[in-house]
Write an enzyme that holds these catalytic residues in place. Structure first.
Site, PDB file in Angstrom:
ATOM      1  N   VAL A   5       1.062  -1.142   0.234  1.00  0.00           N
ATOM      2  CA  VAL A   5      -0.113  -0.062  -0.006  1.00  0.00           C
ATOM      3  C   VAL A   5       0.791   1.329   0.048  1.00  0.00           C
ATOM      4  O   VAL A   5       1.920   1.242   0.926  1.00  0.00           O
ATOM      5  CB  VAL A   5      -0.872  -0.177   1.190  1.00  0.00           C
ATOM      6  CG1 VAL A   5      -1.876   1.262   1.244  1.00  0.00           C
ATOM      7  CG2 VAL A   5      -1.681  -1.029   1.292  1.00  0.00           C
ATOM      8  N   PHE A   6       0.588   2.307  -0.773  1.00  0.00           N
ATOM      9  CA  PHE A   6       1.442   3.460  -0.967  1.00  0.00           C
ATOM     10  C   PHE A   6       0.597   4.447  -0.163  1.00  0.00           C
ATOM     11  O   PHE A   6      -0.441   4.816  -0.313  1.00  0.00           O
ATOM     12  CB  PHE A   6       1.660   3.878  -2.383  1.00  0.00           C
ATOM     13  CG  PHE A   6       2.215   5.225  -2.558  1.00  0.00           C
ATOM     14  CD1 PHE A   6       3.646   5.284  -2.182  1.00  0.00           C
ATOM     15  CD2 PHE A   6       1.582   6.485  -2.989  1.00  0.00           C
ATOM     16  CE1 PHE A   6       4.203   6.543  -2.216  1.00  0.00           C
ATOM     17  CE2 PHE A   6       2.401   7.503  -3.172  1.00  0.00           C
ATOM     18  CZ  PHE A   6       3.545   7.554  -2.931  1.00  0.00           C
ATOM     19  N   GLY A   7       1.258   5.241   0.848  1.00  0.00           N
ATOM     20  CA  GLY A   7       0.724   6.282   1.577  1.00  0.00           C
ATOM     21  C   GLY A   7       1.487   7.488   0.947  1.00  0.00           C
ATOM     22  O   GLY A   7       2.703   7.827   1.067  1.00  0.00           O
ATOM     23  N   TYR A   8       0.523   8.530   0.956  1.00  0.00           N
ATOM     24  CA  TYR A   8       1.163   9.860   0.524  1.00  0.00           C
ATOM     25  C   TYR A   8       0.597  11.123   1.576  1.00  0.00           C
ATOM     26  O   TYR A   8       0.970  12.385   1.335  1.00  0.00           O
ATOM     27  CB  TYR A   8       0.767  10.232  -0.963  1.00  0.00           C
ATOM     28  CG  TYR A   8      -0.788  10.133  -1.214  1.00  0.00           C
ATOM     29  CD1 TYR A   8      -1.446  11.114  -1.170  1.00  0.00           C
ATOM     30  CD2 TYR A   8      -1.265   8.845  -1.629  1.00  0.00           C
ATOM     31  CE1 TYR A   8      -2.702  11.305  -1.650  1.00  0.00           C
ATOM     32  CE2 TYR A   8      -2.434   8.843  -2.001  1.00  0.00           C
ATOM     33  CZ  TYR A   8      -3.234   9.942  -1.980  1.00  0.00           C
ATOM     34  OH  TYR A   8      -4.586   9.863  -2.112  1.00  0.00           O
ATOM     35  N   GLY A   9      -0.631  10.770   2.314  1.00  0.00           N
ATOM     36  CA  GLY A   9      -0.780  11.740   3.300  1.00  0.00           C
ATOM     37  C   GLY A   9      -0.444  11.332   4.647  1.00  0.00           C
ATOM     38  O   GLY A   9       0.712  11.156   4.948  1.00  0.00           O
ATOM     39  N   SER A  10      -1.567  11.208   5.434  1.00  0.00           N
ATOM     40  CA  SER A  10      -1.093  10.995   6.930  1.00  0.00           C
ATOM     41  C   SER A  10      -0.723   9.401   7.105  1.00  0.00           C
ATOM     42  O   SER A  10      -0.030   9.153   8.200  1.00  0.00           O
ATOM     43  CB  SER A  10      -2.614  11.195   7.591  1.00  0.00           C
ATOM     44  OG  SER A  10      -3.639  10.154   7.158  1.00  0.00           O
ATOM     45  N   GLU A  87     -10.014   5.351   4.836  1.00  0.00           N
ATOM     46  CA  GLU A  87      -9.912   6.288   3.549  1.00  0.00           C
ATOM     47  C   GLU A  87     -11.468   6.268   2.976  1.00  0.00           C
ATOM     48  O   GLU A  87     -11.261   6.411   1.733  1.00  0.00           O
ATOM     49  CB  GLU A  87      -8.825   5.438   2.684  1.00  0.00           C
ATOM     50  CG  GLU A  87      -7.574   5.366   3.352  1.00  0.00           C
ATOM     51  CD  GLU A  87      -6.857   6.569   3.745  1.00  0.00           C
ATOM     52  OE1 GLU A  87      -5.788   6.956   2.702  1.00  0.00           O
ATOM     53  OE2 GLU A  87      -6.930   7.119   4.617  1.00  0.00           O
TER      54      GLU A  87
END
Length: 238
Positions: A5-10, A87
């Site tokens: 999984v790619f996270g770009y915010g919190s 999300e």
């Protein structure tokens, strides 16, 4: 089977689920924008927060973190159940290639899941769309929800990008963050964060001095930045 999984915010600083590996890097073909409403974490339905989503753009890259979940289908399902609930404002999931710094030709991981949103206000009620910088700053300055205020979300994202070393994005986040604080006239977020330790104190003070340099010529902002530098120093020396 393995879930990435790619996270770009919190998710970059607060994943919230059980994972086995974390890799810092970036994806291609997307850029981060503050165009998504958050009504249950750092905002409300009446006053939504502005949080990150991804906008397709040729040649763009977006830095963040990829998380790997191993250990069987039960563990993967638990992670997905948590992520889909958290999300919920994102109405789409897509698969991307993930790259590590210095390795731009070949992806480090393929088939990485990322949550994104439809960029259409009619199709996705959470999509706010773009807005002028000042308008976004005012919205971020006033939004608050059960998980905290929108200003802190922006600060923590800026700090996460600082830890990653993404200086280009930091410049953009820096401008938006300090405009938001100025709109709110609230320096207490600094006092809360500098008590985390010397590194957080140095981060706040360095950014305030940068603001001081950038605000010469704007009397109101210049006076404000001088006051905040003084306030941060006095509280640290207590």
């Amino acid at each position: 089977m393995v879930l990435w999984v790619f996270g770009y915010g919190s998710l970059v600083w607060n994943p919230g689920f059980d994972f086995d590996e974390k890799i810092v890097g970036f994806i291609k073909g997307y850029r981060r924008v503050f165009d998504l409403a958050c009504i249950d974490h750092r905002g409300t339905p009446e006053n939504p927060a502005r949080t990150c989503t991804l906008q397709p753009e040729e040649g763009a890259i977006c830095w963040g973190a990829a998380y790997c979940v191993r250990g069987g289908i039960k563990k993967e399902r638990a992670a997905m159940k948590y992520l889909e609930r958290r999300e919920c404002e994102y109405d789409q999931k897509t698969s991307v290639d993930f790259y590590k710094e210095g390795e731009t030709s070949e992806p480090a991981v393929t088939g990485v899941l990322v949550f994104i949103s439809t960029m259409d206000k009619e199709a996705n009620r959470y999509y706010l769309g773009p807005a002028p910088l000042v308008e976004m700053a005012r919205q971020i300055a006033t939004a608050s929800g059960p998980c905290g205020n929108n200003r802190e979300y922006l600060f923590l994202l800026e700090k996460a990008m600082s830890d990653i070393g993404n200086h280009t994005l930091r410049t953009c986040l820096f401008r938006l963050f300090f405009m938001a604080i100025l709109c709110k006239a609230d320096a207490h977020i600094f006092l809360k964060l500098i008590r985390l330790g010397d590194s957080a104190y140095s981060f706040c003070l360095n950014n305030l001095f940068l603001l001081f340099i950038r605000t010469i010529g704007n009397l109101e902002l210049l006076i404000w930045s001088i006051c905040q530098i003084s306030l941060v120093v006095r509280n640290y020396l207590k």
